[in-house]
Design a protein around this motif. Sequence first.
Motif, mmCIF file in Angstrom:
data_model
loop_
_atom_site.group_PDB
_atom_site.id
_atom_site.type_symbol
_atom_site.label_atom_id
_atom_site.label_comp_id
_atom_site.label_asym_id
_atom_site.label_seq_id
_atom_site.Cartn_x
_atom_site.Cartn_y
_atom_site.Cartn_z
ATOM 1 N N VAL A 1 0.826 -1.210 0.000
ATOM 2 C CA VAL A 1 0.000 0.000 0.000
ATOM 3 C C VAL A 1 0.861 1.261 0.000
ATOM 4 N N PHE A 2 1.865 1.304 0.861
ATOM 5 C CA PHE A 2 2.677 2.512 0.937
ATOM 6 C C PHE A 2 3.590 2.675 -0.274
ATOM 7 N N ALA A 3 4.051 1.582 -0.856
ATOM 8 C CA ALA A 3 4.820 1.683 -2.097
ATOM 9 C C ALA A 3 3.926 2.187 -3.230
ATOM 10 N N SER A 4 2.690 1.744 -3.257
ATOM 11 C CA SER A 4 1.756 2.208 -4.278
ATOM 12 C C SER A 4 1.455 3.695 -4.127
ATOM 13 N N ILE A 5 1.325 4.147 -2.908
ATOM 14 C CA ILE A 5 1.107 5.575 -2.660
ATOM 15 C C ILE A 5 2.294 6.381 -3.163
ATOM 16 N N LEU A 6 3.505 5.892 -2.898
ATOM 17 C CA LEU A 6 4.702 6.594 -3.386
ATOM 18 C C LEU A 6 4.726 6.672 -4.906
ATOM 19 N N PRO B 1 8.341 5.641 3.150
ATOM 20 C CA PRO B 1 9.525 4.778 3.276
ATOM 21 C C PRO B 1 9.739 4.260 4.701
ATOM 22 N N LEU B 2 9.319 5.021 5.698
ATOM 23 C CA LEU B 2 9.442 4.552 7.075
ATOM 24 C C LEU B 2 8.549 3.345 7.336
ATOM 25 N N PHE B 3 7.313 3.409 6.857
ATOM 26 C CA PHE B 3 6.403 2.283 7.025
ATOM 27 C C PHE B 3 6.871 1.070 6.220
ATOM 28 N N ILE B 4 7.368 1.304 5.013
ATOM 29 C CA ILE B 4 7.870 0.209 4.187
ATOM 30 C C ILE B 4 9.070 -0.444 4.861
ATOM 31 N N ALA B 5 10.003 0.362 5.345
ATOM 32 C CA ALA B 5 11.187 -0.189 6.008
ATOM 33 C C ALA B 5 10.804 -0.960 7.264
ATOM 34 N N GLY B 6 9.866 -0.431 8.036
ATOM 35 C CA GLY B 6 9.414 -1.132 9.239
ATOM 36 C C GLY B 6 8.761 -2.467 8.908
ATOM 37 N N ALA B 7 7.935 -2.479 7.869
ATOM 38 C CA ALA B 7 7.275 -3.728 7.476
ATOM 39 C C ALA B 7 8.291 -4.742 6.968
ATOM 40 N N LEU B 8 9.253 -4.300 6.162
ATOM 41 C CA LEU B 8 10.269 -5.223 5.652
ATOM 42 C C LEU B 8 11.164 -5.738 6.769
ATOM 43 N N TRP B 9 11.472 -4.893 7.728
ATOM 44 C CA TRP B 9 12.293 -5.325 8.864
ATOM 45 C C TRP B 9 11.564 -6.410 9.652
#
Length: 95
Positions: free
Chosen positions: A48-53, A75-83
């Motif tokens: 979702v956040f990558a799509s928004i970007l 990017p903060l939410f994406i990094a947190g989810a990937l971590w």
Amino acid sequence: MTADAAQLAWTASWLGTGLGAGLWLWSWVRVKDPIQKLRFLDCGTALVFASILVRVVVQDRAMSVFDWVWVVVSPLFIAGALWRLARTSGPPDGN
């Protein structure tokens, strides 16, 4: 009918948003295991956040304050989810 790259990216971003929202819904409704539920939520969050970007990048108008907030926060939410996905990917330690 020819599609330019921006139109293709915009369409793909909406498909990614739908898939991410579907993963969120699936985790809330169907998944009982807490680790699997967390992994589905994290995958949905990253999508979702990558799509928004992508939609912010390909837009035609000038960026507003809200667009800049998305650029900083996504990017903060994406990094947190990937971590978190990386932390829950392996088998539990036997120690």
